[in-house]
Design a protein around this motif. Structure first.
Motif, mmCIF file in Angstrom:
data_model
loop_
_atom_site.group_PDB
_atom_site.id
_atom_site.type_symbol
_atom_site.label_atom_id
_atom_site.label_comp_id
_atom_site.label_asym_id
_atom_site.label_seq_id
_atom_site.Cartn_x
_atom_site.Cartn_y
_atom_site.Cartn_z
ATOM 1 N N ILE A 84 0.864 -1.184 0.000
ATOM 2 C CA ILE A 84 0.000 0.000 0.000
ATOM 3 C C ILE A 84 0.896 1.228 0.000
ATOM 4 N N THR A 85 0.355 2.364 -0.317
ATOM 5 C CA THR A 85 1.168 3.564 -0.331
ATOM 6 C C THR A 85 1.386 4.074 1.092
ATOM 7 N N HIS A 86 2.581 4.535 1.329
ATOM 8 C CA HIS A 86 2.926 5.088 2.641
ATOM 9 C C HIS A 86 3.221 6.583 2.556
ATOM 10 N N ARG A 87 3.059 7.179 1.398
ATOM 11 C CA ARG A 87 3.498 8.556 1.181
ATOM 12 C C ARG A 87 2.737 9.594 1.983
ATOM 13 N N ARG A 88 1.633 9.257 2.581
ATOM 14 C CA ARG A 88 0.867 10.270 3.319
ATOM 15 C C ARG A 88 0.849 10.004 4.827
ATOM 16 N N ARG A 89 1.630 9.071 5.303
ATOM 17 C CA ARG A 89 1.530 8.737 6.726
ATOM 18 C C ARG A 89 1.799 9.931 7.624
ATOM 19 N N LYS A 90 2.878 10.650 7.385
ATOM 20 C CA LYS A 90 3.177 11.817 8.219
ATOM 21 C C LYS A 90 2.103 12.892 8.048
ATOM 22 N N ALA A 91 1.749 13.170 6.817
ATOM 23 C CA ALA A 91 0.734 14.199 6.552
ATOM 24 C C ALA A 91 -0.603 13.816 7.173
ATOM 25 N N ASP A 92 -0.956 12.537 7.114
ATOM 26 C CA ASP A 92 -2.223 12.097 7.703
ATOM 27 C C ASP A 92 -2.206 12.249 9.220
ATOM 28 N N LEU A 93 -1.092 11.920 9.847
ATOM 29 C CA LEU A 93 -1.000 12.096 11.302
ATOM 30 C C LEU A 93 -1.101 13.571 11.681
ATOM 31 N N GLU A 94 -0.435 14.419 10.904
ATOM 32 C CA GLU A 94 -0.507 15.860 11.170
ATOM 33 C C GLU A 94 -1.929 16.379 10.964
ATOM 34 N N LYS A 95 -2.596 15.886 9.940
ATOM 35 C CA LYS A 95 -3.971 16.305 9.683
ATOM 36 C C LYS A 95 -4.892 15.868 10.822
ATOM 37 N N ALA A 96 -4.746 14.618 11.262
ATOM 38 C CA ALA A 96 -5.559 14.113 12.371
ATOM 39 C C ALA A 96 -5.326 14.946 13.623
ATOM 40 N N GLN A 97 -4.087 15.328 13.831
ATOM 41 C CA GLN A 97 -3.748 16.135 14.997
ATOM 42 C C GLN A 97 -4.366 17.536 14.889
ATOM 43 N N SER A 98 -4.368 18.110 13.696
ATOM 44 C CA SER A 98 -4.851 19.488 13.546
ATOM 45 C C SER A 98 -6.377 19.594 13.480
ATOM 46 N N ILE A 99 -7.052 18.672 12.797
ATOM 47 C CA ILE A 99 -8.513 18.798 12.678
ATOM 48 C C ILE A 99 -9.260 17.967 13.715
ATOM 49 N N GLY A 100 -8.531 17.137 14.426
ATOM 50 C CA GLY A 100 -9.154 16.284 15.431
ATOM 51 C C GLY A 100 -9.459 14.919 14.851
ATOM 52 N N ILE A 101 -9.355 13.928 15.693
ATOM 53 C CA ILE A 101 -9.477 12.551 15.228
ATOM 54 C C ILE A 101 -10.882 12.223 14.735
ATOM 55 N N GLU A 102 -11.907 12.821 15.342
ATOM 56 C CA GLU A 102 -13.275 12.541 14.881
ATOM 57 C C GLU A 102 -13.483 13.021 13.452
ATOM 58 N N GLN A 103 -13.057 14.249 13.167
ATOM 59 C CA GLN A 103 -13.206 14.800 11.819
ATOM 60 C C GLN A 103 -12.345 14.026 10.825
ATOM 61 N N TYR A 104 -11.137 13.674 11.242
ATOM 62 C CA TYR A 104 -10.253 12.897 10.376
ATOM 63 C C TYR A 104 -10.876 11.539 10.051
ATOM 64 N N ASN A 105 -11.391 10.859 11.064
ATOM 65 C CA ASN A 105 -12.018 9.552 10.834
ATOM 66 C C ASN A 105 -13.247 9.665 9.950
ATOM 67 N N LEU A 106 -13.996 10.753 10.079
ATOM 68 C CA LEU A 106 -15.152 10.977 9.207
ATOM 69 C C LEU A 106 -14.700 11.078 7.751
ATOM 70 N N GLU A 107 -13.620 11.818 7.510
ATOM 71 C CA GLU A 107 -13.068 11.913 6.151
ATOM 72 C C GLU A 107 -12.657 10.543 5.642
ATOM 73 N N GLN A 108 -12.006 9.755 6.494
ATOM 74 C CA GLN A 108 -11.553 8.426 6.088
ATOM 75 C C GLN A 108 -12.738 7.520 5.764
ATOM 76 N N GLN A 109 -13.819 7.648 6.526
ATOM 77 C CA GLN A 109 -15.017 6.851 6.237
ATOM 78 C C GLN A 109 -15.599 7.227 4.876
ATOM 79 N N LYS A 110 -15.608 8.519 4.565
ATOM 80 C CA LYS A 110 -16.106 8.963 3.258
ATOM 81 C C LYS A 110 -15.207 8.439 2.139
ATOM 82 N N LYS A 111 -13.891 8.462 2.371
ATOM 83 C CA LYS A 111 -12.959 7.928 1.386
ATOM 84 C C LYS A 111 -13.182 6.432 1.191
#
Length: 158
Positions: free
Chosen positions: A53-80
């Motif tokens: 699988i691609t790993h190119r967004r792992r750092k960016a995804d962690l930073e995004k989860a940290q900045s927007i909050g895990i609930e909002q991040y997980n909601l985005e992931q569910q939509k994806k």
């Protein structure tokens, strides 16, 4: 990586996943960015190469989860995930699973939604043979990725 509805890495107590094992070692931390040692040596070259699988967004995804909050991040992931399920059910001719998985991982949710709107608004698409429909869907995603110079394929270690 879900295979069906099952994660072959850490699901059901199988701790073959390095991330899950590290989490257990550090007191059951749910997300790496919650660890006092984050970012640790595991993240020094984490985005350079991919495995299955691609790993190119792992750092960016962690930073995004940290900045927007895990609930909002997980909601985005569910939509994806819903978008990916739709793509795999309707536009995978047996050769596109990896392509769509990488696209959903690397593109922003808004870009994925834009691609889906383009695909669904093509009135002639349903009249095309299935393989042509799959090719068209892949081309839409590729055009969007090209705008940001994103390669929708895995980067193998040399």
């Amino acid at each position: 990586m879900l295979l069906g509805e099952y994660c072959g890495g850490c699901g059901n107590g199988n701790q073959s996943c390095k991330i899950a094992k590290c989490s257990f070692e550090h007191g059951m931390i749910e997300y790496c960015h919650e660890c006092k040692q984050y970012p640790c040596e595991k993240y020094q070259h984490i985005d350079e190469y991919d495995s299955f699988i691609t790993h190119r967004r792992r750092k960016a995804d962690l930073e995004k989860a940290q900045s927007i909050g895990i609930e909002q991040y997980n909601l985005e992931q569910q939509k994806k995930r819903l978008i990916l399920s739709h793509l795999l059910s309707n536009y995978n001719d047996g050769r596109r699973k990896n392509f769509f998985c990488v696209a959903v991982n690397l593109l922003e949710l808004s870009e994925l939604q834009e691609a889906m709107r383009q695909i669904q608004s093509n009135k002639e698409l349903s009249a095309l043979p299935f393989k042509a429909q799959c090719s068209y869907a892949a081309e839409v995603f590729q055009r969007i990725a090209d705008r940001r110079n994103i390669k929708l394929k895995l980067i193998k270690k040399k």
